[in-house]
Write an enzyme that holds these catalytic residues in place. Sequence first.
Site, mmCIF file in Angstrom:
data_model
loop_
_atom_site.group_PDB
_atom_site.id
_atom_site.type_symbol
_atom_site.label_atom_id
_atom_site.label_comp_id
_atom_site.label_asym_id
_atom_site.label_seq_id
_atom_site.Cartn_x
_atom_site.Cartn_y
_atom_site.Cartn_z
ATOM 1 N N TYR A 54 40.812 36.007 48.232
ATOM 2 C CA TYR A 54 40.136 34.995 47.425
ATOM 3 C C TYR A 54 40.320 33.571 47.940
ATOM 4 O O TYR A 54 39.787 32.634 47.355
ATOM 5 C CB TYR A 54 40.567 35.112 45.953
ATOM 6 N N LYS A 76 47.389 48.322 49.814
ATOM 7 C CA LYS A 76 46.615 49.191 50.703
ATOM 8 C C LYS A 76 47.256 49.082 52.081
ATOM 9 O O LYS A 76 46.587 48.832 53.092
ATOM 10 C CB LYS A 76 45.139 48.741 50.705
ATOM 11 N N ASP A 132 43.415 52.607 45.627
ATOM 12 C CA ASP A 132 42.373 53.566 45.225
ATOM 13 C C ASP A 132 42.963 54.708 44.408
ATOM 14 O O ASP A 132 42.358 55.156 43.424
ATOM 15 C CB ASP A 132 41.577 54.070 46.438
ATOM 16 N N ASP A 162 42.073 41.745 40.331
ATOM 17 C CA ASP A 162 40.813 41.417 39.664
ATOM 18 C C ASP A 162 40.090 42.702 39.259
ATOM 19 O O ASP A 162 39.648 42.870 38.119
ATOM 20 C CB ASP A 162 39.948 40.592 40.631
HETATM 21 MG MG MG Z 1 37.313 39.486 37.290
#
Ligand code: MG
Length: 343
Positions: free
Chosen positions: A124, A176, A210, A234
């Site tokens: 981000y 990950k 995942d 998020d």
């Molecule tokens: Mg969000």
Amino acid sequence: MPRIEATLIPGDGIGPEVTAATLRSLEALGAPFDWDVQPGGLAGIEVHGNPLPEPLLESIRRTKLALKGPLTTPVGGGFRSINVRLREEFQLYANLRPNRTMVAGGRYENIDIVLIRENLEGLYVAFEHYIPVGDDPYAVAISSGVNTRSGSTRIARYAFEYALKHGRKKVTIIHKANVLKALTGIFLEAARDVGREYEGRVAMDDRIVDACAMQLVLNPWQFDVILATNLFGDILSDEIAGLVGGLGTAPGANIGDKAAIFEAVHGSAPDIAGRGIANPLALMLAAALMLDHTGNIELAHRYRAAIDATLLNRATRTRDLGGNATTEQFTDAVVAQLGGALP
Ligand code: MG
Ligand code: NAI
């Protein structure tokens, strides 16, 4: 009880309705906040010509504490997301999203998961660019994520301290690192280093993102506190909100060393604004987090108990939760549970 000055941003759309409802319930509770009301978002543009006016920033710099209604980010006009700017301005590195089953009879019962998301780093940071190939100027897209050891350690410390303070048993680190070995490997490594200091007090495990997404659907009860990088946090926080019935019940806190801002996860809901039917629950739960944050644990507990008791009665739930109460009727019921006088 010592008074605490706090900034109040009523926000746009349903913002003023849900903040008024939240303030009324906080008053009935006897919460010790003195509010400095500051317009932001569209209201900020109207009053100061700026969605994030300087007096608003000045106020939060002073109070270090804010309750924020949803802000409408104007489309076009070159305004950057107000929420991202606030996070950066006050270095609000921790995003706290507790989610628990509020209304029985949904898909899952008795869910109680706290997601803690790193709020400033990862993908981000949006360091992005294109590489032209031939006559296509946008032939290749590149994005670089940034995770620092210090940033990862800081959010991990926050998560384990949170677990300790709130009687939580386990922190699950999400990564990950099998593929993004550097970017998410450093996060996993730093978080494990911090977690080892809490051995015997808070348990620690980890999941590949995942696999975690699937396990949240199959058996969400195995999770307690989830600690994640910005992007994974998020995504998983919305998944968890979905497990307990959607955005209407989800509060969030953005916390840094210099300030903390509390808000509902939902937006300004222009489709229902001004009709008196918005659910103020998420903002009330955000205010409960604000009480926790300021050490008013007993008040926070009483407040949540009154909200829970109100939700038991379908008739006093708002429409999004299967009832037909207005914002005001729901708030009246919470105030009554708190033993307050009704207008
Ligand atoms: Mg969000
Ligand atoms: P939204 O969350 O405002 O609305 C999505 C749907 O949920 C709508 O149907 C709405 O009526 C419903 N809803 C939301 N909150 C509700 C509540 N408290 N009670 C009952 N129903 C509720 O998301 P949307 O429509 O994508 O965004 C609208 C505006 O809000 C945009 O300008 C967006 O930028 C802004 N926004 C602001 C946020 C913030 O300030 N933290 C977060 C998300 C969006």
